[in-house]
Motif scaffolding. Structure first.
Motif, short mmCIF file in Angstrom:
data_model
loop_
_atom_site.label_atom_id
_atom_site.label_comp_id
_atom_site.label_asym_id
_atom_site.label_seq_id
_atom_site.Cartn_x
_atom_site.Cartn_y
_atom_site.Cartn_z
N HIS A 153 -12.08 -0.95 9.65
CA HIS A 153 -13.54 -1.01 9.52
C HIS A 153 -14.10 -2.35 9.98
O HIS A 153 -15.25 -2.44 10.38
CB HIS A 153 -13.97 -0.77 8.07
N PHE A 154 -13.31 -3.41 9.85
CA PHE A 154 -13.79 -4.75 10.18
C PHE A 154 -12.79 -5.47 11.08
O PHE A 154 -12.14 -6.44 10.66
CB PHE A 154 -14.04 -5.56 8.90
N HIS A 167 -6.44 -5.60 14.62
CA HIS A 167 -6.19 -5.19 13.24
C HIS A 167 -5.68 -6.38 12.42
O HIS A 167 -4.78 -7.09 12.87
CB HIS A 167 -5.17 -4.05 13.20
N PRO A 168 -6.24 -6.59 11.23
CA PRO A 168 -5.80 -7.72 10.41
C PRO A 168 -4.28 -7.75 10.19
O PRO A 168 -3.68 -8.84 10.16
CB PRO A 168 -6.54 -7.50 9.09
N LYS A 205 -9.80 -9.17 4.57
CA LYS A 205 -11.15 -8.75 4.99
C LYS A 205 -11.64 -7.52 4.23
O LYS A 205 -12.71 -7.00 4.52
CB LYS A 205 -11.14 -8.43 6.49
N ALA A 206 -10.84 -7.04 3.28
CA ALA A 206 -11.15 -5.76 2.64
C ALA A 206 -12.49 -5.78 1.92
O ALA A 206 -12.86 -6.76 1.27
CB ALA A 206 -10.04 -5.40 1.66
N HIS A 214 -5.50 -2.14 2.43
CA HIS A 214 -6.57 -2.86 1.72
C HIS A 214 -6.07 -3.74 0.58
O HIS A 214 -6.70 -4.73 0.23
CB HIS A 214 -7.70 -1.92 1.27
S1 SF4 Z 1 -10.10 -1.27 7.09
FE1 SF4 Z 1 -10.61 -2.92 5.67
S2 SF4 Z 1 -8.76 -3.23 4.43
FE2 SF4 Z 1 -8.18 -2.03 6.21
S3 SF4 Z 1 -7.46 -3.52 7.65
FE3 SF4 Z 1 -9.61 -3.19 8.12
S4 SF4 Z 1 -10.72 -4.74 6.94
FE4 SF4 Z 1 -8.64 -4.66 6.13
#
Ligand code: SF4
Ligand SMILES: Nc1ncnc2c1ncn2[C@@H]1O[C@H](COP(=O)(O)OP(=O)(O)O)[C@@H](O)[C@H]1O
Ligand SMILES: [Mg+2]
Length: 355
Positions: free
Chosen positions: A343-344, A264-265, A312-313, A307
């Motif tokens: 999501h990423f 997770h970022p 990475k949003a 976000h």
């Molecule tokens: S879902 Fe999107 S905004 Fe949320 S942590 Fe992952 S990349 Fe970042």
């Protein structure tokens, strides 16, 4: 326990065993504003749908920035607070909405260590009275009398039993936290929830108190929920770690999965702020500075709450909430029990390559 005979022979953290603590869909909203004439519709969404399990004998840590809902979670699982919704099951009993009278016998088994050893001890009571208070509250008469039992407890936490009649102000911060720990041990609890037990202490003595907790776990067969605001403090004592952001868990994993393969970022950002002693690894780790403040839990960002601060949003992060799941395909794949709400998710090497 349905099979007490296996209790002593079963390995620590047996995954198939009933968890000692189970938290499902836990929510705590604190309504705000509004006199009795105005309808109060807003609320602080302190904890907003949290799920986790704590296995017998393990140390489960919850980590996140100030205000993300850690203390509220601690107070919900110890039932100092009643949940808005969701369920807390302790040792097979649903305690979510138990009355004070029904909670009372359970309180022997679930104890809490508070963050501030200065305000959590009554300055007008002697150490003997403070540590012995649980006996009085629960009407317990330990063998050999309360005084002897308290002195034994003081010894257990590394304090001089002769100091029974002293007052809290005569002790250092670290010693006061030991007094608080002795008090939680009086009734031989099964679960101890330690809410930032060393945050208020001098850095030089934090490790001593953490080590004491670790030794006590071994000696007394304790299960811990350990709360901290940064990942470094709990690294060596944790079996599993959950990272919280604005009332939700964003990542959970076995200790090594989480620290060595964060996905997770937000976890990655938190880890990048942790000093890495190994210089080789330091070179490969980009420092990520989170921009902006933690948004208000009164009006949290929709969908992925991170976000507004995530590098990475993309559009989907603002419209669709990512579920907390194991990642089963792609380069960011995670092991069993390592779940991520993103999501990423961050891929291995992704950040090192960028520098
Ligand atoms: S879902 Fe999107 S905004 Fe949320 S942590 Fe992952 S990349 Fe970042
Ligand atoms: N009794 C309360 N009434 C209203 N808001 C509260 C109450 N307790 C906590 N909060 C709010 O809930 C959020 C989470 O708080 P807390 O659980 O103490 O976070 P942490 O321990 O992670 O710092 C914060 O915004 C805090 O101000
Ligand atoms: Mg707190």
């Amino acid at each position: 326990m349905t099979t007490p005979s296996t209790e002593t022979t079963a390995p620590r953290h047996a995954a198939d065993e009933e968890p000692l603590l189970k938290v499902e869909g836990l929510v705590k909203h604190f309504p705000i504003g509004g006199g009795f004439l105005s309808k109060s519709t807003s609320a602080v969404q302190a904890v907003d749908g949290v799920d986790f399990e704590v296995r017998k004998g393990e140390t489960f840590s919850i980590v996140g920035e100030s205000g993300c809902g850690k203390s509220t979670t601690a107070r919900l699982v110890t039932r100092l607070l009643e949940p808005t919704s969701g369920r807390v099951t302790f040792d097979g009993t649903d305690i979510s909405h138990l009355s004070d009278a029904k909670m009372r016998p359970m309180r022997r088994d679930i104890q809490m260590i508070f963050q501030d050893p200065y305000s959590s001890l009554n300055p007008r009571h002697t150490v003997g009275k403070i540590v012995g208070a649980p006996f009085k509250l629960q009407g317990v008469d330990p063998e050999g009398g309360r005084r002897k039992a308290v002195q034994e407890l003081l010894k257990t936490v590394g304090l001089n039993p002769e100091h029974y009649n002293r007052y809290p102000h005569e002790f250092s911060g670290g010693q006061r936290q030991r007094i608080g720990i002795a008090r939680t041990l009086a009734l031989k609890p099964k679960l101890i929830v330690a809410d930032e037990p060393v945050s208020a202490l001098d850095v030089s003595i934090q490790a001593q108190v953490v080590n004491l907790l670790e030794d006590l776990q071994e000696e007394l067969d304790l299960t811990y929920v350990m709360i901290a605001h940064d990942l470094s403090v709990v690294r060596h004592v944790s079996d599993r770690v959950a990272v919280m952001y604005l009332g939700k868990i964003v990542e959970i994993g076995e200790r090594d999965d989480l620290y060595d393969r964060p996905r997770h970022p937000y976890t990655v950002a938190m880890l990048s702020a942790v000093p890495v002693p190994d210089t080789k690894r330091r070179e490969n780790r980009e420092r990520i500075r989170l921009v902006g403040d933690v948004p208000s839990p009164i009006n949290p960002p929709p969908a992925c709450r991170f976000h507004t601060r995530c590098w990475k949003a993309q559009e989907i992060c603002r419209t669709e909430e990512p579920p907390l799941l194991q990642i089963t395909s792609g380069p960011a794949v995670t092991g069993p029990g390592h779940t991520v709400a993103c999501h990423f998710p961050v891929e291995p090497g992704e950040l090192a390559e960028k520098t």
